[in-house]
Design a protein around this motif. Sequence first.
Motif, PDB file in Angstrom:
ATOM      1  N   LEU A 195       0.838  -1.197   0.000  1.00 19.75           N
ATOM      2  CA  LEU A 195       0.000   0.000   0.000  1.00 19.75           C
ATOM      3  C   LEU A 195       0.872   1.246   0.000  1.00 19.75           C
ATOM      4  CD1 LEU A 195      -2.399  -0.916   2.955  1.00 19.75           C
ATOM      5  CD2 LEU A 195      -3.054  -0.848   0.541  1.00 19.75           C
ATOM      6  N   LEU A 196       0.542   2.197  -0.863  1.00 16.41           N
ATOM      7  CA  LEU A 196       1.134   3.520  -0.709  1.00 16.41           C
ATOM      8  C   LEU A 196       0.170   4.326   0.144  1.00 16.41           C
ATOM      9  CD1 LEU A 196       2.697   6.115  -1.119  1.00 16.41           C
ATOM     10  CD2 LEU A 196       1.934   6.198  -3.472  1.00 16.41           C
ATOM     11  N   LEU A 197       0.507   4.405   1.446  1.00 21.27           N
ATOM     12  CA  LEU A 197      -0.246   5.254   2.382  1.00 21.27           C
ATOM     13  C   LEU A 197       0.747   6.333   2.785  1.00 21.27           C
ATOM     14  CD1 LEU A 197      -1.736   2.512   4.764  1.00 21.27           C
ATOM     15  CD2 LEU A 197      -3.053   3.906   3.179  1.00 21.27           C
ATOM     16  N   ARG A 198       0.335   7.575   2.769  1.00 15.73           N
ATOM     17  CA  ARG A 198       1.298   8.622   3.144  1.00 15.73           C
ATOM     18  C   ARG A 198       0.599   9.578   4.107  1.00 15.73           C
ATOM     19  NH1 ARG A 198       4.593  13.016   1.996  1.00 15.73           N
ATOM     20  NH2 ARG A 198       6.756  12.463   1.553  1.00 15.73           N
ATOM     21  N   PRO A 199       0.492   9.147   5.391  1.00 10.86           N
ATOM     22  CA  PRO A 199      -0.295   9.945   6.331  1.00 10.86           C
ATOM     23  C   PRO A 199       0.201  11.379   6.455  1.00 10.86           C
ATOM     24  CG  PRO A 199       0.273   7.824   7.285  1.00 10.86           C
ATOM     25  CD  PRO A 199       1.057   7.944   6.019  1.00 10.86           C
ATOM     26  N   LEU A 200      -0.737  12.246   6.809  1.00  8.61           N
ATOM     27  CA  LEU A 200      -0.401  13.631   7.134  1.00  8.61           C
ATOM     28  C   LEU A 200      -0.276  13.657   8.654  1.00  8.61           C
ATOM     29  CD1 LEU A 200      -3.200  15.146   4.921  1.00  8.61           C
ATOM     30  CD2 LEU A 200      -0.794  15.796   4.674  1.00  8.61           C
ATOM     31  N   GLY A 201       0.930  13.473   9.167  1.00  7.98           N
ATOM     32  CA  GLY A 201       1.101  13.384  10.617  1.00  7.98           C
ATOM     33  C   GLY A 201       0.301  12.227  11.158  1.00  7.98           C
ATOM     34  N   ASN A 202      -0.691  12.541  11.992  1.00  9.46           N
ATOM     35  CA  ASN A 202      -1.504  11.497  12.627  1.00  9.46           C
ATOM     36  C   ASN A 202      -2.731  11.111  11.804  1.00  9.46           C
ATOM     37  OD1 ASN A 202       0.206  11.672  14.823  1.00  9.46           O
ATOM     38  ND2 ASN A 202      -1.020  13.275  15.792  1.00  9.46           N
ATOM     39  N   ILE A 203      -2.862  11.701  10.656  1.00  5.99           N
ATOM     40  CA  ILE A 203      -4.063  11.440   9.844  1.00  5.99           C
ATOM     41  C   ILE A 203      -3.719  10.447   8.731  1.00  5.99           C
ATOM     42  CG2 ILE A 203      -5.998  12.486   8.572  1.00  5.99           C
ATOM     43  CD1 ILE A 203      -5.547  13.894  11.290  1.00  5.99           C
ATOM     44  N   VAL A 204      -4.277   9.250   8.855  1.00  2.00           N
ATOM     45  CA  VAL A 204      -4.112   8.252   7.789  1.00  2.00           C
ATOM     46  C   VAL A 204      -5.285   8.469   6.838  1.00  2.00           C
ATOM     47  CG1 VAL A 204      -4.008   5.794   7.238  1.00  2.00           C
ATOM     48  CG2 VAL A 204      -3.140   6.619   9.441  1.00  2.00           C
ATOM     49  N   TYR A 205      -4.975   8.692   5.577  1.00  4.07           N
ATOM     50  CA  TYR A 205      -6.086   9.018   4.682  1.00  4.07           C
ATOM     51  C   TYR A 205      -6.033   8.222   3.384  1.00  4.07           C
ATOM     52  CZ  TYR A 205      -2.900  11.764   1.846  1.00  4.07           C
ATOM     53  OH  TYR A 205      -1.874  12.136   1.026  1.00  4.07           O
ATOM     54  N   PHE A 206      -7.175   8.210   2.730  1.00  2.49           N
ATOM     55  CA  PHE A 206      -7.325   7.575   1.414  1.00  2.49           C
ATOM     56  C   PHE A 206      -7.851   8.638   0.464  1.00  2.49           C
ATOM     57  CE2 PHE A 206      -7.741   4.556   4.734  1.00  2.49           C
ATOM     58  CZ  PHE A 206      -6.995   3.479   4.298  1.00  2.49           C
ATOM     59  N   PHE A 207      -7.180   8.779  -0.646  1.00  2.00           N
ATOM     60  CA  PHE A 207      -7.586   9.747  -1.676  1.00  2.00           C
ATOM     61  C   PHE A 207      -7.591   8.917  -2.952  1.00  2.00           C
ATOM     62  CE2 PHE A 207      -7.684  13.892  -3.676  1.00  2.00           C
ATOM     63  CZ  PHE A 207      -7.970  14.787  -2.662  1.00  2.00           C
ATOM     64  N   LEU A 208      -8.621   8.099  -3.086  1.00  2.00           N
ATOM     65  CA  LEU A 208      -8.572   6.983  -4.032  1.00  2.00           C
ATOM     66  C   LEU A 208      -8.768   7.405  -5.483  1.00  2.00           C
ATOM     67  CD1 LEU A 208     -10.757   4.823  -1.690  1.00  2.00           C
ATOM     68  CD2 LEU A 208      -8.399   4.236  -2.333  1.00  2.00           C
ATOM     69  N   PRO A 209      -8.044   6.759  -6.396  1.00  2.00           N
ATOM     70  CA  PRO A 209      -8.334   6.990  -7.813  1.00  2.00           C
ATOM     71  C   PRO A 209      -9.801   6.665  -8.069  1.00  2.00           C
ATOM     72  CG  PRO A 209      -6.342   5.650  -7.557  1.00  2.00           C
ATOM     73  CD  PRO A 209      -6.968   5.759  -6.202  1.00  2.00           C
ATOM     74  N   LEU A 210     -10.448   7.470  -8.902  1.00  2.00           N
ATOM     75  CA  LEU A 210     -11.899   7.332  -9.050  1.00  2.00           C
ATOM     76  C   LEU A 210     -12.295   6.124  -9.905  1.00  2.00           C
ATOM     77  CD1 LEU A 210     -12.960  11.076  -9.429  1.00  2.00           C
ATOM     78  CD2 LEU A 210     -12.337   9.779  -7.388  1.00  2.00           C
ATOM     79  N   CYS A 211     -11.292   5.413 -10.415  1.00  2.00           N
ATOM     80  CA  CYS A 211     -11.569   4.236 -11.243  1.00  2.00           C
ATOM     81  C   CYS A 211     -11.490   2.949 -10.424  1.00  2.00           C
ATOM     82  CB  CYS A 211     -10.547   4.160 -12.375  1.00  2.00           C
ATOM     83  SG  CYS A 211      -8.869   3.975 -11.746  1.00  2.00           S
ATOM     84  N   ALA A 212     -11.198   3.056  -9.103  1.00  2.00           N
ATOM     85  CA  ALA A 212     -10.975   1.850  -8.288  1.00  2.00           C
ATOM     86  C   ALA A 212     -12.186   0.913  -8.360  1.00  2.00           C
ATOM     87  CB  ALA A 212     -10.703   2.250  -6.839  1.00  2.00           C
ATOM     88  N   LYS A 213     -11.903  -0.374  -8.494  1.00  2.00           N
ATOM     89  CA  LYS A 213     -12.974  -1.373  -8.606  1.00  2.00           C
ATOM     90  C   LYS A 213     -13.253  -1.988  -7.235  1.00  2.00           C
ATOM     91  CE  LYS A 213     -11.619  -2.803 -13.278  1.00  2.00           C
ATOM     92  NZ  LYS A 213     -10.247  -2.297 -13.403  1.00  2.00           N
ATOM     93  N   THR A 214     -14.416  -2.649  -7.121  1.00  2.00           N
ATOM     94  CA  THR A 214     -14.824  -3.192  -5.819  1.00  2.00           C
ATOM     95  C   THR A 214     -13.764  -4.135  -5.232  1.00  2.00           C
ATOM     96  OG1 THR A 214     -16.072  -4.850  -7.019  1.00  2.00           O
ATOM     97  CG2 THR A 214     -17.326  -3.042  -6.117  1.00  2.00           C
ATOM     98  N   GLU A 215     -13.261  -5.071  -6.060  1.00  2.00           N
ATOM     99  CA  GLU A 215     -12.284  -6.042  -5.526  1.00  2.00           C
ATOM    100  C   GLU A 215     -11.022  -5.316  -5.061  1.00  2.00           C
ATOM    101  OE1 GLU A 215     -14.194  -5.975  -8.599  1.00  2.00           O
ATOM    102  OE2 GLU A 215     -12.303  -6.432  -9.620  1.00  2.00           O
ATOM    103  N   GLU A 216     -10.630  -4.288  -5.804  1.00  2.00           N
ATOM    104  CA  GLU A 216      -9.420  -3.539  -5.414  1.00  2.00           C
ATOM    105  C   GLU A 216      -9.652  -2.813  -4.087  1.00  2.00           C
ATOM    106  OE1 GLU A 216      -7.800  -2.619  -9.944  1.00  2.00           O
ATOM    107  OE2 GLU A 216      -9.260  -1.265  -9.032  1.00  2.00           O
TER     108      GLU A 216
END
Length: 450
Positions: free
Chosen positions: A408-429
């Motif tokens: 996973l490429l997760l790049r938290p902002l300090g204490n905030i773990v966030y998801f800024f997902l590509p809008l094409c993401a599929k259900t299984e992904e």
Amino acid sequence: MNELVKKDLKYLWHPYTQMKDCERVPPVLIEKAEGVKLFDVDGNFYYDTISSWWCNVHGHCHPEIKKAVRRQLDSLEHVLFAGFTHSPAIELAERLVSISPNSLEKVFYSDNGSTAVEVALKMSFQYWQNKGVTGKRKFLALDLAYHGDTIGAMSVSGVDLYNERFSPLFYDSYKVPSPYCYRCPAGKEKGACSLECLGFMEERLKESAGEISAVIMEPILMGAGGMIIYPADYLAGARALADKYGVHLILDEVASGFGRTGKMFASEHASVEPDIMCVSKGITSGYLPLSATLVTDDIYRAFYDDYEKKKTFYHGHTYTANPLACAAAVKAIDLFREEDTLRNVRMIEQRLGSFLEKMSGYEIVGDVRGVGAVGALELVKARSSKEPFGIKERIGVEVYKKGLESNLLLRPLGNIVYFFLPLCAKTEELDDIFRRSEKVIERVSGSGEF
Ligand SMILES: Cc1ncc(COP(=O)(O)O)c(C=O)c1O
């Protein structure tokens, strides 16, 4: 260490990176990407859960966007944009005006989010002077806003970790407390208030509107300030206050634009029409750098006069309206219709919502928030006190490292773990991303490494 990475560390200085950390956690050498996945030289993949700094929309290596750029490359790569024009810029401007709020009628191009903001601020500032109003020389911004890294954009931003050092260089601007519901500046509880926080903005405008050119804000989603998501009524209230006190409303949609919050532009959640709107990032779906500042006809007209009246807007960048970038953007916008992208965002929002709800059961998770394809977990030391982790604990780095181990490429902002997902993401992904992310949070909460 891979020889190329060694060379990277010999010659390069990466943004927002303490280069000393790269000795322990070297940069990942990415060779290719497809859809929501990045692949490194060793064949490992990483889910791009933050859309490569919030810009990828339709997925990496999209065949149609590639085709559009290639086609453009065969005819015109670049031409100056003063005295000359070209069809990709014209086609894109027409599309931008047609999909943006009705108030906006003219498009001014530049090449990144910070410059789109600089343009907006300078336009508002000069507007009042062109109109003969000389006193309006300041801006009003939210204290946790982030509008970019150039000095003008930083002057209206408030993320201290990034900005404090440069504050002697800033021009004076007014800051009011942000509508950060989890840590409400008016002392209210999330979901049980009457938007008392809007009172801070009104107070300032009541006192100082004569000096204020514009209110600038990120609509609905305050990104770098901590993925703060605030109520649509706050935005509608800000529009009403800007009208009441005679100042412009600049909406910075650099991060929130192009479907990220479930609407084409976040201002639509509140049916708000800004005087000026800044867009970048998703405009080309992350293929090439481009930005635009859209304005009302009233603002445009204030600059339109005989040359000697000195009302011209003297601002421009070499790569303004780069044809390759405009061609990518035209295709990226058309794909919203062709692939029914906003429908997919509704699916993402629903799945993301269930994941966030589940994660809110973890002791280390103080708050969860989400809108569209954006979601955040605010990690805290203790839920009852909402005590944040300190800078030394670097919990975000732990999440980052464990994320990489879990593809996973997760790049938290300090204490905030966030998801800024590509809008094409599929259900299984999505299911796979959330399953892996839960494991990461579990490991981080249990590790005691922070
Ligand atoms: C809301 C907002 N405005 C402006 C910017 C600056 O954009 P850029 O990094 O392209 O200069 C960003 C970047 O993250 C942003 O989130």
